[in-house]
Design a protein around this motif. Structure first.
Motif, PDB file in Angstrom:
ATOM      1  N   ALA A   1      26.132  65.225  47.090  1.00 31.19           N
ATOM      2  CA  ALA A   1      26.055  66.610  47.581  1.00 31.19           C
ATOM      3  C   ALA A   1      27.341  67.374  47.305  1.00 31.19           C
ATOM      4  O   ALA A   1      27.314  68.598  47.064  1.00 31.19           O
ATOM      5  CB  ALA A   1      25.748  66.600  49.075  1.00 31.19           C
ATOM      6  N   GLN A   2      28.476  66.681  47.339  1.00 30.12           N
ATOM      7  CA  GLN A   2      29.751  67.331  47.053  1.00 30.12           C
ATOM      8  C   GLN A   2      29.851  67.764  45.593  1.00 30.12           C
ATOM      9  O   GLN A   2      30.518  68.750  45.268  1.00 30.12           O
ATOM     10  CB  GLN A   2      30.904  66.386  47.402  1.00 30.12           C
TER      11      GLN A   2
ATOM     12  N   GLY B   1      26.463  58.057  53.149  1.00 29.47           N
ATOM     13  CA  GLY B   1      27.763  58.261  52.505  1.00 29.47           C
ATOM     14  C   GLY B   1      27.605  58.486  51.012  1.00 29.47           C
ATOM     15  O   GLY B   1      28.299  59.330  50.420  1.00 29.47           O
ATOM     16  N   ILE B   2      26.691  57.754  50.403  1.00 26.94           N
ATOM     17  CA  ILE B   2      26.439  57.913  48.964  1.00 26.94           C
ATOM     18  C   ILE B   2      25.830  59.281  48.683  1.00 26.94           C
ATOM     19  O   ILE B   2      26.205  59.970  47.727  1.00 26.94           O
ATOM     20  CB  ILE B   2      25.528  56.780  48.462  1.00 26.94           C
TER      21      ILE B   2
ATOM     22  N   ASP C   1      26.988  68.313  43.607  1.00 28.27           N
ATOM     23  CA  ASP C   1      25.822  69.109  43.219  1.00 28.27           C
ATOM     24  C   ASP C   1      25.238  69.768  44.468  1.00 28.27           C
ATOM     25  O   ASP C   1      24.721  69.086  45.354  1.00 28.27           O
ATOM     26  CB  ASP C   1      24.770  68.210  42.550  1.00 28.27           C
ATOM     27  N   SER C   2      25.321  71.081  44.553  1.00 26.35           N
ATOM     28  CA  SER C   2      24.884  71.812  45.745  1.00 26.35           C
ATOM     29  C   SER C   2      23.376  71.759  45.958  1.00 26.35           C
ATOM     30  O   SER C   2      22.887  72.138  47.030  1.00 26.35           O
ATOM     31  CB  SER C   2      25.332  73.274  45.652  1.00 26.35           C
ATOM     32  N   ARG C   3      22.637  71.305  44.972  1.00 31.78           N
ATOM     33  CA  ARG C   3      21.185  71.194  45.128  1.00 31.78           C
ATOM     34  C   ARG C   3      20.793  70.020  46.004  1.00 31.78           C
ATOM     35  O   ARG C   3      19.650  69.939  46.484  1.00 31.78           O
ATOM     36  CB  ARG C   3      20.514  71.073  43.753  1.00 31.78           C
ATOM     37  N   VAL C   4      21.723  69.108  46.230  1.00 34.09           N
ATOM     38  CA  VAL C   4      21.469  67.944  47.081  1.00 34.09           C
ATOM     39  C   VAL C   4      21.787  68.316  48.526  1.00 34.09           C
ATOM     40  O   VAL C   4      22.925  68.666  48.855  1.00 34.09           O
ATOM     41  CB  VAL C   4      22.326  66.734  46.655  1.00 34.09           C
ATOM     42  N   LYS C   5      20.780  68.243  49.376  1.00 36.86           N
ATOM     43  CA  LYS C   5      20.942  68.575  50.790  1.00 36.86           C
ATOM     44  C   LYS C   5      20.698  67.320  51.629  1.00 36.86           C
ATOM     45  O   LYS C   5      19.609  66.748  51.588  1.00 36.86           O
ATOM     46  CB  LYS C   5      19.950  69.668  51.214  1.00 36.86           C
ATOM     47  N   LEU C   6      21.683  66.922  52.404  1.00 35.83           N
ATOM     48  CA  LEU C   6      21.546  65.754  53.269  1.00 35.83           C
ATOM     49  C   LEU C   6      21.123  66.192  54.661  1.00 35.83           C
ATOM     50  O   LEU C   6      21.762  67.028  55.285  1.00 35.83           O
ATOM     51  CB  LEU C   6      22.861  64.981  53.344  1.00 35.83           C
TER      52      LEU C   6
END
Length: 333
Positions: A54-55, A48-49, A57-62
């Protein structure tokens, strides 16, 4: 924007720490990154964190996957990374703001397969930090120098094996296999990457922060399962190393001998009852017996002196090794 470096973040039950880790990553001075946050079936709110980051910063991929252990995360990563370089940042640790910038620019300019930096150990109880050099004192290597000699590359296996401040060229890791459901597989990543590397370099600056004394940290774990994980990891690394029949891997076998001695010390620390009558000791015996086949290779590259030579000679002796191993463990208890 095309990413040039992937930062792999293995995630399991770290909701208390993951925000600080991710904040250090999105604030890197080098912006061309992808953050591959791999949730390994974590039951807490870690994912969730990550979603919140990710919402923004698009560089964060879960990536959410079924629990398979640290090795399964590394296995997923080396198969799916699309950038030329990657680094692993554990979720309870963090990077210096310019870590990726310095490591990538150096590696790219010099075409280095593995660049190894230093770290700070963070002690939460005393609120202090300590500079930790990745390089052991007996290894003589000039910082910021590209090393291409195969034997010298393999001696880098005696550096600290944890993922802190280690930038890998992705291509050299594609064939590495990782066991599932075990921890401590960063040893496999580092050792086998060195086996496949054509160049390495030591970057003598602390660029990562290691939260070493937190509750649940692998360095403070005293469960017997720790021994199982170490031994499974050792066997995987050993089997993959000896499969490289086209290379002289004598130094890596020498390093595997020292890893087995480390496991013996962990055995002495963890096992309180039936010290010399359990499956872990039998596995240690079997692993040392496997190493004995390469005794000549190991002795040709060793840097031991004095008593350490006697201990090695005893452990690599087909008749005496069980006696010597038991005595070694007794002295470490």
């Amino acid at each position: 924007m095309n990413a040039k470096v992937t930062i792999v973040v293995p995630i399991y039950n770290v909701e208390q720490y993951i925000s600080k880790c991710l904040t250090s990553l999105i604030n890197q001075s080098f912006k061309d990154i992808e953050i591959m946050a791999v949730d390994d079936g974590s039951p807490d709110n870690s994912k969730g964190i990550v979603k919140e980051f990710a919402q923004k910063d698009s560089r964060v991929k879960l990536i959410v996957k079924k629990n398979g252990g640290y090795g399964s995360v590394l296995s997923y990563a080396v198969k799916h990374i699309e950038t030329d370089y990657f680094i692993v940042c554990d979720p309870d640790d963090w990077l210096a703001t310019d870590a990726i910038e310095k490591l990538y620019n150096f590696a790219k300019k010099n075409d280095v397969d593995i660049t190894v930096g230093d770290r700070y150990n963070i002690y939460t109880q005393s609120n202090t930090k300590k500079y930790i050099s990745s390089k052991p004192g007996f290894i003589k290597v000039k910082p910021m120098k590209k090393i291409t000699d195969m034997k010298e590359i393999q001696y880098f296996s005696f550096f600290l094996v944890s993922p802190h401040a280690k930038l890998y060229k992705t291509a050299i890791t594609r064939e590495i296999q990782f066991p599932n459901k075990v921890s401590y597989t960063d040893f496999i990543l580092y050792l086998l990457a060195l086996a496949h590397a054509n160049s390495v370099a030591y970057y003598n600056e602390a660029l990562a922060y290691y939260l070493i004394d937190r509750s649940g940290n692998t360095t403070t774990d005293i469960r017997p399962k720790v021994l199982n994980d170490y031994l499974v990891g050792w066997s995987s690394a050993f089997n993959q190393t000896i499969d490289l029949s086209n290379k002289d891997v004598s130094v890596l076998l020498y390093r595997l001998y020292y890893q087995l001695k480390f496991i013996m010390r962990e055995y002495a620390r963890i096992i309180k009852e039936n010290k010399f009558n359990n499956k872990y000791l039998k596995e240690i015996f079997n692993d040392m017996k496997s190493l004995q086949k390469y005794s000549k290779n190991i002795k040709n590259v060793r840097k031991d002196t004095g008593k350490a030579i006697l201990v090695m000679n005893g452990m690599l002796n087909k008749v005496l090794y069980k006696i010597v191993i038991k005595e070694y463990i007794k002295k470490k208890q």
